[in-house]
Design a protein around this motif. Structure first.
Motif, PDB file in Angstrom:
ATOM      1  N   ARG A 327      90.364  93.113  84.466  1.00  0.00           N
ATOM      2  CA  ARG A 327      91.394  93.806  85.255  1.00  0.00           C
ATOM      3  C   ARG A 327      91.427  95.293  84.900  1.00  0.00           C
ATOM      4  NH1 ARG A 327      95.356  91.102  83.597  1.00  0.00           N
ATOM      5  NH2 ARG A 327      95.052  89.399  85.089  1.00  0.00           N
ATOM      6  N   LEU A 393      86.175  93.216  93.679  1.00  0.00           N
ATOM      7  CA  LEU A 393      86.532  91.907  94.232  1.00  0.00           C
ATOM      8  C   LEU A 393      85.336  90.960  94.242  1.00  0.00           C
ATOM      9  CD1 LEU A 393      88.825  93.133  97.145  1.00  0.00           C
ATOM     10  CD2 LEU A 393      89.556  91.813  95.143  1.00  0.00           C
ATOM     11  N   TYR A 396      84.915  89.168  91.069  1.00  0.00           N
ATOM     12  CA  TYR A 396      85.802  88.005  90.987  1.00  0.00           C
ATOM     13  C   TYR A 396      85.353  86.878  91.909  1.00  0.00           C
ATOM     14  CZ  TYR A 396      89.217  90.967  88.557  1.00  0.00           C
ATOM     15  OH  TYR A 396      89.862  91.783  87.663  1.00  0.00           O
ATOM     16  N   ASP A 398      85.626  87.023  95.011  1.00  0.00           N
ATOM     17  CA  ASP A 398      86.579  87.036  96.131  1.00  0.00           C
ATOM     18  C   ASP A 398      85.897  87.781  97.274  1.00  0.00           C
ATOM     19  OD1 ASP A 398      88.909  86.916  97.680  1.00  0.00           O
ATOM     20  OD2 ASP A 398      89.571  88.872  96.933  1.00  0.00           O
ATOM     21  N   ARG A 454      94.528  94.516  98.135  1.00  0.00           N
ATOM     22  CA  ARG A 454      94.018  93.198  97.753  1.00  0.00           C
ATOM     23  C   ARG A 454      93.641  93.166  96.267  1.00  0.00           C
ATOM     24  NH1 ARG A 454      93.880  87.751  98.918  1.00  0.00           N
ATOM     25  NH2 ARG A 454      91.917  86.837  98.217  1.00  0.00           N
ATOM     26  N   LEU A 455      92.986  94.206  95.802  1.00  0.00           N
ATOM     27  CA  LEU A 455      92.536  94.246  94.418  1.00  0.00           C
ATOM     28  C   LEU A 455      93.710  94.244  93.447  1.00  0.00           C
ATOM     29  CD1 LEU A 455      90.269  94.561  92.308  1.00  0.00           C
ATOM     30  CD2 LEU A 455      90.378  97.029  92.673  1.00  0.00           C
ATOM     31  N   ARG A 457      96.688  93.130  93.862  1.00  0.00           N
ATOM     32  CA  ARG A 457      97.487  91.897  93.940  1.00  0.00           C
ATOM     33  C   ARG A 457      96.696  90.661  93.527  1.00  0.00           C
ATOM     34  NH1 ARG A 457     102.241  91.745  96.742  1.00  0.00           N
ATOM     35  NH2 ARG A 457     101.828  89.591  97.352  1.00  0.00           N
ATOM     36  N   TYR A 458      95.373  90.808  93.378  1.00  0.00           N
ATOM     37  CA  TYR A 458      94.536  89.642  93.147  1.00  0.00           C
ATOM     38  C   TYR A 458      94.709  89.110  91.734  1.00  0.00           C
ATOM     39  CZ  TYR A 458      90.515  86.523  93.408  1.00  0.00           C
ATOM     40  OH  TYR A 458      89.701  85.409  93.413  1.00  0.00           O
ATOM     41  N   ARG A 459      94.848  87.794  91.606  1.00  0.00           N
ATOM     42  CA  ARG A 459      94.937  87.129  90.310  1.00  0.00           C
ATOM     43  C   ARG A 459      93.825  86.099  90.233  1.00  0.00           C
ATOM     44  NH1 ARG A 459      97.431  90.872  89.778  1.00  0.00           N
ATOM     45  NH2 ARG A 459      99.537  91.205  89.022  1.00  0.00           N
ATOM     46  N   PRO A 460      92.751  86.411  89.495  1.00  0.00           N
ATOM     47  CA  PRO A 460      91.583  85.519  89.494  1.00  0.00           C
ATOM     48  C   PRO A 460      91.833  84.244  88.710  1.00  0.00           C
ATOM     49  CG  PRO A 460      91.272  87.256  87.907  1.00  0.00           C
ATOM     50  CD  PRO A 460      92.545  87.585  88.639  1.00  0.00           C
TER      51      PRO A 460
END
Length: 468
Positions: A327, A393, A396, A398, A454-455, A457-460
């Motif tokens: 992160r 992303l 990840y 994603d 998106r990046l 807020r993203y939680r992998p």
């Protein structure tokens, strides 16, 4: 762990700035060779454009239109095969080397099918060329260039698939070396074929296709020899580790890779569609647009290389179970992206005339190029930021939502806006080719904002078990 160091518990206790600088250093170690490889690969296009441009405006236009047809197809398959890099890097981070060669072989099978599709499409483009109403000589050069280029497609996709292995293991210098080799072969071959040396007839732009095919084939053969003889790859022996097709693993690679490939295709096809829209305006406008696009694409290699290194590093960290470090590097990389963008914008503003003169001696083409490079300078800022976001992303894995964001931004915002500005007076007096560059900037700005959202807020999810 080669260039990609295994994170240590003590790293998390370091000050934020120190941790950030450490990760940036790792990006530089990974990204430096990637940059040289990308520039070497891009140099082939620059060499083709410069040499064809000095042959004639028709040769420049033929090579430009031909490139606009093959490039989106190649980039789609390149993106699809690009899934191998984060997948293999993740296996490397998770210390599961037994999964690496099976994944590599599935990538080679995908590359083989992709080569067949590309060859069939590019050797049957007559209906497209007829629909463009090109001048007869330009159409002849375009078809001849593509027919010659098609012979090198298997080698091109083979190297792309094997890059998943070498880059995924952190050995980014390998593809760098063989990309430079390809460029060194391409330059003299272009000179011989385009201008007719050593007793051969002058082929003009068609010679670019033959030179590219032969240079790609030579580099691919050399890479295969290296991988099968290098001590570094003894445990990953390509022939000795042959694996039959594995449908579940192919599906996994495609589930990650198809959105990447489609995302790249969406962006590249928009550039190609713009070139095709501009074709009826004549070879001068097409040539100026092609040169401006070539310059921007060359500069883009630096942020793209940082992005590819970012993808490798994040996928490695996720595989190694270090999401906090992943992160940190994903967000701090946006600072690098912004600095790079501003530097390139200044360079384009200051040196636009000199750049145009380097590419062509035609003063009319130079004038078009200089004007478009002014718009390209602004375009750079949004472009660099969006590639940093989407690369993080991809690390990840994603890829689905980013694909939809790019589809909306380019085909829903950029292309329609560009068309309106280029050919109509609805928003402003018709701007011609410049209108499309304004539209491109709008589409990239949309992509930057949405991908950044998106990046952040993203939680992998940690891939404790990757598909096998």
């Amino acid at each position: 762990m080669d260039e990609t160091d295994q994170p240590r518990p003590a790293e998390a206790r370091k000050p934020l700035v120190s941790r950030t600088l450490t990760e940036w250093k790792t990006l530089a170690i990974l990204g430096g060779p990637i940059l040289i490889a990308q520039v070497a690969q891009m140099a082939n296009g620059v060499i083709d454009t410069v040499m064809a441009g000095h042959a004639s405006a028709e040769d420049l236009a033929g090579v430009g239109i031909g490139s606009s047809l093959w490039m989106p197809l190649f980039l789609f398959f390149m993106g699809m095969l690009g899934a191998l890099q984060p997948i293999i890097s993740g296996y490397n981070g998770a210390r599961t080397p037994a999964k690496i060669m099976p994944a590599t072989w599935q990538g080679l099978y995908i590359a083989g099918v992709g080569a067949i599709i590309m060859i069939l499409l590019l050797t049957n483009v007559h209906p497209v060329l007829e629909g463009l109403n090109l001048e007869a000589n330009t159409a002849r050069i375009t078809q001849g260039y593509l027919s010659a280029f098609a012979w090198g497609i298997p080698a091109l996709l083979l190297m792309t698939a094997l890059r998943g292995l070498t880059d995924g293991l952190g050995h980014t210098r390998v593809i760098m070396a063989f990309s430079v080799l390809s460029t060194l072969i391409n330059l003299p071959l272009n000179y011989i074929f385009i201008y007719g040396k050593l007793g051969l007839p002058a082929m003009g732009g068609i010679g670019c296709g033959w030179a590219t095919s032969l240079s790609n084939g030579s580099a691919a053969i050399a890479l295969l020899i290296y991988l099968n003889r290098s001590k570094l790859y003894k445990q990953f022996h390509l022939i000795g580790s042959w694996t039959k097709p594995n449908i579940p693993l192919i599906r996994y690679i495609l589930s990650v890779g198809i959105p990447i490939g489609f995302t790249i295709f969406v962006e590249a096809s928009m550039f190609s569609v713009i070139a095709l829209f501009l074709a009826p305006l004549g070879p001068v406008v097409v040539g100026g647009h092609q040169i401006a696009l070539n310059v921007v694409s060359l500069l883009f290699m630096l942020p793209l290389s940082i992005g590819m290194a970012l993808t490798l590093r994040i996928s490695f960290l996720i595989g190694a179970g270090a999401p906090d470090t992943a992160r940190l590097i994903s967000r701090s990389s946006l600072i690098l992206a912004a600095a790079t963008a501003l530097m390139f914008a200044i360079l384009l503003f200051v040196f636009s005339q000199g750049i145009a003169e380097l590419y062509t001696s035609d003063t009319n083409v130079q004038a078009v190029t200089v004007r478009l490079l002014m718009f390209a300078a602004i375009f750079q800022v949004a472009d660099v930021i969006q590639v940093a976001c989407i690369s993080a992303l991809r690390g990840y894995k994603d890829t689905g939502i980013p694909m939809l964001i790019m589809l909306f931004s380019f085909w829903g915002v950029g292309l329609p806006l560009g068309y309106v500005l280029a050919f109509t007076d609805l928003l402003a007096p018709a701007m011609g080719a410049a209108g499309f560059w304004v539209g491109l900037t709008g589409g990239l700005a949309s992509a930057s904002i949405l991908l950044g959202w998106r990046l952040f807020r993203y939680r992998p999810k940690i891939d404790g078990q990757l598909a096998s």
